[in-house]
Design a protein around this motif. Structure first.
Motif, PDB file in Angstrom:
ATOM      1  N   ARG A   4     -12.480   8.236  11.247  1.00 24.62           N
ATOM      2  CA  ARG A   4     -13.654   8.338  12.144  1.00 24.62           C
ATOM      3  C   ARG A   4     -14.738   8.985  11.467  1.00 24.62           C
ATOM      4  NH1 ARG A   4     -10.124  10.703  17.416  1.00 24.62           N
ATOM      5  NH2 ARG A   4      -9.915   8.749  18.384  1.00 24.62           N
ATOM      6  N   THR A   5     -14.141   9.911  10.696  1.00 27.73           N
ATOM      7  CA  THR A   5     -15.681  10.826  10.047  1.00 27.73           C
ATOM      8  C   THR A   5     -15.738  10.062   8.748  1.00 27.73           C
ATOM      9  OG1 THR A   5     -14.053  12.463   9.363  1.00 27.73           O
ATOM     10  CG2 THR A   5     -14.997  12.801  11.462  1.00 27.73           C
ATOM     11  N   ASP A   6     -15.213   9.177   7.978  1.00 26.10           N
ATOM     12  CA  ASP A   6     -15.469   8.535   6.773  1.00 26.10           C
ATOM     13  C   ASP A   6     -15.060   9.537   5.783  1.00 26.10           C
ATOM     14  OD1 ASP A   6     -16.091   6.427   5.429  1.00 26.10           O
ATOM     15  OD2 ASP A   6     -18.209   7.226   4.821  1.00 26.10           O
ATOM     16  N   ARG A   7     -13.883  10.206   5.941  1.00 25.77           N
ATOM     17  CA  ARG A   7     -13.323  11.325   4.825  1.00 25.77           C
ATOM     18  C   ARG A   7     -12.485  10.650   3.952  1.00 25.77           C
ATOM     19  NH1 ARG A   7     -16.591  15.681   4.965  1.00 25.77           N
ATOM     20  NH2 ARG A   7     -16.813  16.711   7.143  1.00 25.77           N
ATOM     21  N   ALA A   8     -12.556  11.008   2.694  1.00 25.39           N
ATOM     22  CA  ALA A   8     -11.503  10.381   1.734  1.00 25.39           C
ATOM     23  C   ALA A   8     -10.380  10.860   1.785  1.00 25.39           C
ATOM     24  CB  ALA A   8     -12.262  10.341   0.302  1.00 25.39           C
ATOM     25  N   VAL A   9      -9.111   9.970   1.314  1.00 23.93           N
ATOM     26  CA  VAL A   9      -7.772  10.333   1.240  1.00 23.93           C
ATOM     27  C   VAL A   9      -7.451  10.348  -0.361  1.00 23.93           C
ATOM     28  CG1 VAL A   9      -5.335  10.155   2.222  1.00 23.93           C
ATOM     29  CG2 VAL A   9      -7.433   9.595   3.735  1.00 23.93           C
ATOM     30  N   TYR A  10      -6.687  11.442  -0.686  1.00 24.42           N
ATOM     31  CA  TYR A  10      -6.214  11.254  -1.885  1.00 24.42           C
ATOM     32  C   TYR A  10      -4.692  11.485  -1.961  1.00 24.42           C
ATOM     33  CZ  TYR A  10     -11.148  11.601  -3.297  1.00 24.42           C
ATOM     34  OH  TYR A  10     -12.386  11.295  -3.396  1.00 24.42           O
ATOM     35  N   ASP A  45     -12.029  16.247   3.090  1.00 25.72           N
ATOM     36  CA  ASP A  45     -11.103  15.226   2.776  1.00 25.72           C
ATOM     37  C   ASP A  45      -9.700  15.468   2.797  1.00 25.72           C
ATOM     38  OD1 ASP A  45     -13.226  13.607   2.111  1.00 25.72           O
ATOM     39  OD2 ASP A  45     -13.241  13.882  -0.125  1.00 25.72           O
ATOM     40  N   ILE A  46      -8.722  14.754   2.577  1.00 30.98           N
ATOM     41  CA  ILE A  46      -7.323  14.880   2.880  1.00 30.98           C
ATOM     42  C   ILE A  46      -6.374  14.668   1.263  1.00 30.98           C
ATOM     43  CG2 ILE A  46      -5.197  14.042   3.551  1.00 30.98           C
ATOM     44  CD1 ILE A  46      -6.790  13.288   6.269  1.00 30.98           C
ATOM     45  N   ARG A 103     -11.512  -2.307   9.139  1.00 27.80           N
ATOM     46  CA  ARG A 103     -11.788  -1.295   8.048  1.00 27.80           C
ATOM     47  C   ARG A 103     -10.780  -0.160   7.912  1.00 27.80           C
ATOM     48  NH1 ARG A 103     -14.145   3.884   8.324  1.00 27.80           N
ATOM     49  NH2 ARG A 103     -14.809   3.552  10.326  1.00 27.80           N
ATOM     50  N   GLY A 104     -10.078  -0.026   7.060  1.00 29.68           N
ATOM     51  CA  GLY A 104      -9.185   0.837   6.567  1.00 29.68           C
ATOM     52  C   GLY A 104      -9.469   2.486   6.152  1.00 29.68           C
ATOM     53  N   LEU A 105      -8.736   2.939   5.482  1.00 30.86           N
ATOM     54  CA  LEU A 105      -9.212   4.414   5.268  1.00 30.86           C
ATOM     55  C   LEU A 105      -9.757   4.262   3.740  1.00 30.86           C
ATOM     56  CD1 LEU A 105      -6.826   4.953   7.437  1.00 30.86           C
ATOM     57  CD2 LEU A 105      -6.766   7.036   6.275  1.00 30.86           C
ATOM     58  N   ARG A 106     -10.670   5.203   3.584  1.00 28.98           N
ATOM     59  CA  ARG A 106     -11.073   5.363   2.051  1.00 28.98           C
ATOM     60  C   ARG A 106     -10.153   6.390   1.417  1.00 28.98           C
ATOM     61  NH1 ARG A 106     -15.689   9.039   2.110  1.00 28.98           N
ATOM     62  NH2 ARG A 106     -15.716   8.584   0.074  1.00 28.98           N
ATOM     63  N   VAL A 107      -9.289   5.446   0.577  1.00 29.21           N
ATOM     64  CA  VAL A 107      -8.212   6.299   0.062  1.00 29.21           C
ATOM     65  C   VAL A 107      -8.015   5.878  -1.390  1.00 29.21           C
ATOM     66  CG1 VAL A 107      -6.727   4.084   0.596  1.00 29.21           C
ATOM     67  CG2 VAL A 107      -5.730   6.380   0.128  1.00 29.21           C
ATOM     68  N   GLU A 108      -7.294   6.695  -2.303  1.00 29.22           N
ATOM     69  CA  GLU A 108      -7.383   6.638  -3.822  1.00 29.22           C
ATOM     70  C   GLU A 108      -5.932   7.127  -4.157  1.00 29.22           C
ATOM     71  OE1 GLU A 108      -9.335   7.599  -8.048  1.00 29.22           O
ATOM     72  OE2 GLU A 108     -10.527   7.766  -6.287  1.00 29.22           O
ATOM     73  N   ALA A 109      -5.081   6.596  -5.140  1.00 25.10           N
ATOM     74  CA  ALA A 109      -4.043   7.228  -5.333  1.00 25.10           C
ATOM     75  C   ALA A 109      -4.506   7.833  -6.921  1.00 25.10           C
ATOM     76  CB  ALA A 109      -2.963   5.985  -5.878  1.00 25.10           C
ATOM     77  N   LEU A 110      -4.535   8.896  -7.123  1.00 27.36           N
ATOM     78  CA  LEU A 110      -5.043   9.655  -8.342  1.00 27.36           C
ATOM     79  C   LEU A 110      -4.134   9.334  -9.649  1.00 27.36           C
ATOM     80  CD1 LEU A 110      -5.949  13.258  -6.903  1.00 27.36           C
ATOM     81  CD2 LEU A 110      -7.523  11.111  -7.295  1.00 27.36           C
ATOM     82  N   SER A 111      -2.910   8.601  -9.388  1.00 28.54           N
ATOM     83  CA  SER A 111      -2.171   8.320 -10.529  1.00 28.54           C
ATOM     84  C   SER A 111      -2.418   6.910 -11.081  1.00 28.54           C
ATOM     85  CB  SER A 111      -0.538   8.211 -10.024  1.00 28.54           C
ATOM     86  OG  SER A 111      -0.442   7.634  -8.624  1.00 28.54           O
ATOM     87  N   ALA A 112      -3.482   6.240 -10.471  1.00 33.20           N
ATOM     88  CA  ALA A 112      -3.517   5.120 -10.633  1.00 33.20           C
ATOM     89  C   ALA A 112      -4.342   4.330 -12.092  1.00 33.20           C
ATOM     90  CB  ALA A 112      -4.196   3.969  -9.468  1.00 33.20           C
ATOM     91  N   ILE A 164       1.429   3.763  -0.981  1.00 33.71           N
ATOM     92  CA  ILE A 164       0.600   4.332   0.200  1.00 33.71           C
ATOM     93  C   ILE A 164      -0.851   3.968   0.196  1.00 33.71           C
ATOM     94  CG2 ILE A 164       0.368   6.169   1.435  1.00 33.71           C
ATOM     95  CD1 ILE A 164       2.869   7.353   0.399  1.00 33.71           C
ATOM     96  N   ALA A 165      -1.391   4.055  -0.795  1.00 37.42           N
ATOM     97  CA  ALA A 165      -3.003   3.780  -0.812  1.00 37.42           C
ATOM     98  C   ALA A 165      -3.209   2.452  -0.492  1.00 37.42           C
ATOM     99  CB  ALA A 165      -3.367   4.095  -2.247  1.00 37.42           C
ATOM    100  N   ASN A 166      -2.568   1.593  -0.763  1.00 37.53           N
ATOM    101  CA  ASN A 166      -2.570   0.186  -0.379  1.00 37.53           C
ATOM    102  C   ASN A 166      -2.342   0.026   1.044  1.00 37.53           C
ATOM    103  OD1 ASN A 166      -2.379  -3.009  -0.957  1.00 37.53           O
ATOM    104  ND2 ASN A 166      -0.290  -2.589  -0.038  1.00 37.53           N
ATOM    105  N   ASP A 167      -1.242   0.660   1.459  1.00 41.96           N
ATOM    106  CA  ASP A 167      -1.249   0.555   2.868  1.00 41.96           C
ATOM    107  C   ASP A 167      -2.364   1.111   3.830  1.00 41.96           C
ATOM    108  OD1 ASP A 167       1.269  -0.645   2.522  1.00 41.96           O
ATOM    109  OD2 ASP A 167       2.544   0.936   2.787  1.00 41.96           O
ATOM    110  N   PHE A 168      -2.651   2.158   3.579  1.00 42.67           N
ATOM    111  CA  PHE A 168      -3.713   2.848   4.110  1.00 42.67           C
ATOM    112  C   PHE A 168      -5.229   1.941   4.280  1.00 42.67           C
ATOM    113  CE2 PHE A 168      -1.774   7.235   4.065  1.00 42.67           C
ATOM    114  CZ  PHE A 168      -0.989   6.968   4.854  1.00 42.67           C
TER     115      PHE A 168
END
Length: 201
Positions: A42-48, A115-116, A76-85, A62-66
């Motif tokens: 809702r607030t356009d925060r990122a998820v790591y 952010d999360i 529109r899904g979440l703004r998400v990144e796997a830091l291991s990628a 999980i990043a792909n799923d989100f």
């Protein structure tokens, strides 16, 4: 002499251990993660996300799923990144700063307050995920950790530990995906409603 289980017995025993784990009180914490992810959308925060070994692989899954699965109906899904990628980033940071800094340094550069951060770990004691949580907390992120075994240092550091007290690394890694898939399906069902009635600024 220890009697060996045949494959059918082993499969049944594994399924039973997984079923028992899913009945632990850690499952009561999953809605907190789901609500935080909804708020991030809702607030356009990122998820790591971050982890090691199988948990690093799960972070990418999980990043792909989100990104895709959670937002299919909403558009529109979440703004998400796997830091291991990114192997170039990981190897540069490991070489120049040390392996324990591979996630913390990325968080320092990329993340913003609110952010999360979701740490995935069996033991909860790997220095790189411990430092990731320390930096995430210092940056006023919302920090979560999906953990097995004793929960380790991450259990004490995460704002919201989802701790399954099981001494089985494979079950612990299975549970990371189970928790994420529960959240993904719930988000996919509810994000359209959230988009239709956005929160006022």
């Amino acid at each position: 002499m220890v009697q060996e289980l045949n494959m059918h017995e082993h499969a049944r025993a594994y399924a039973e251990r997984l079923s028992q784990a899913l009945n632990l009180s850690a499952m009561n914490e999953v809605p907190i993660l789901g609500d935080a992810l909804m708020e991030a959308w809702r607030t356009d925060r990122a998820v790591y996300l971050c982890g090691n070994g199988g948990s690093a692989g799960n972070a990418g899954h999980i990043a792909n799923d989100f990104l895709l699965g959670a937002g299919r109906r909403a558009g529109r899904g979440l703004r998400v990144e796997a830091l291991s990628a990114n192997p170039a980033v990981l190897t540069a940071l490991a070489n120049d700063l040390g392996y324990d800094q591979i996630y913390a340094e990325q968080i320092k550069v990329k993340a913003n307050p609110g952010d999360i951060l979701i740490v995935l770990s069996g033991s909860g004691n790997s220095p790189n995920v411990v430092k990731a949580l320390e930096v995430g907390n210092a940056k006023n992120m919302k920090t979560f950790a999906i953990l097995g075994f004793s929960g380790g240092r991450c259990k004490a550091l995460a704002h919201h530990p989802i701790h399954f007290a099981i001494d089985d690394m494979q079950i612990a890694e299975d549970l990371q995906l189970v928790v994420a898939h529960i959240c993904m399906q719930w988000l996919n069902m509810h994000l359209p409603q959230a988009e239709a009635t956005p929160e006022s600024n």
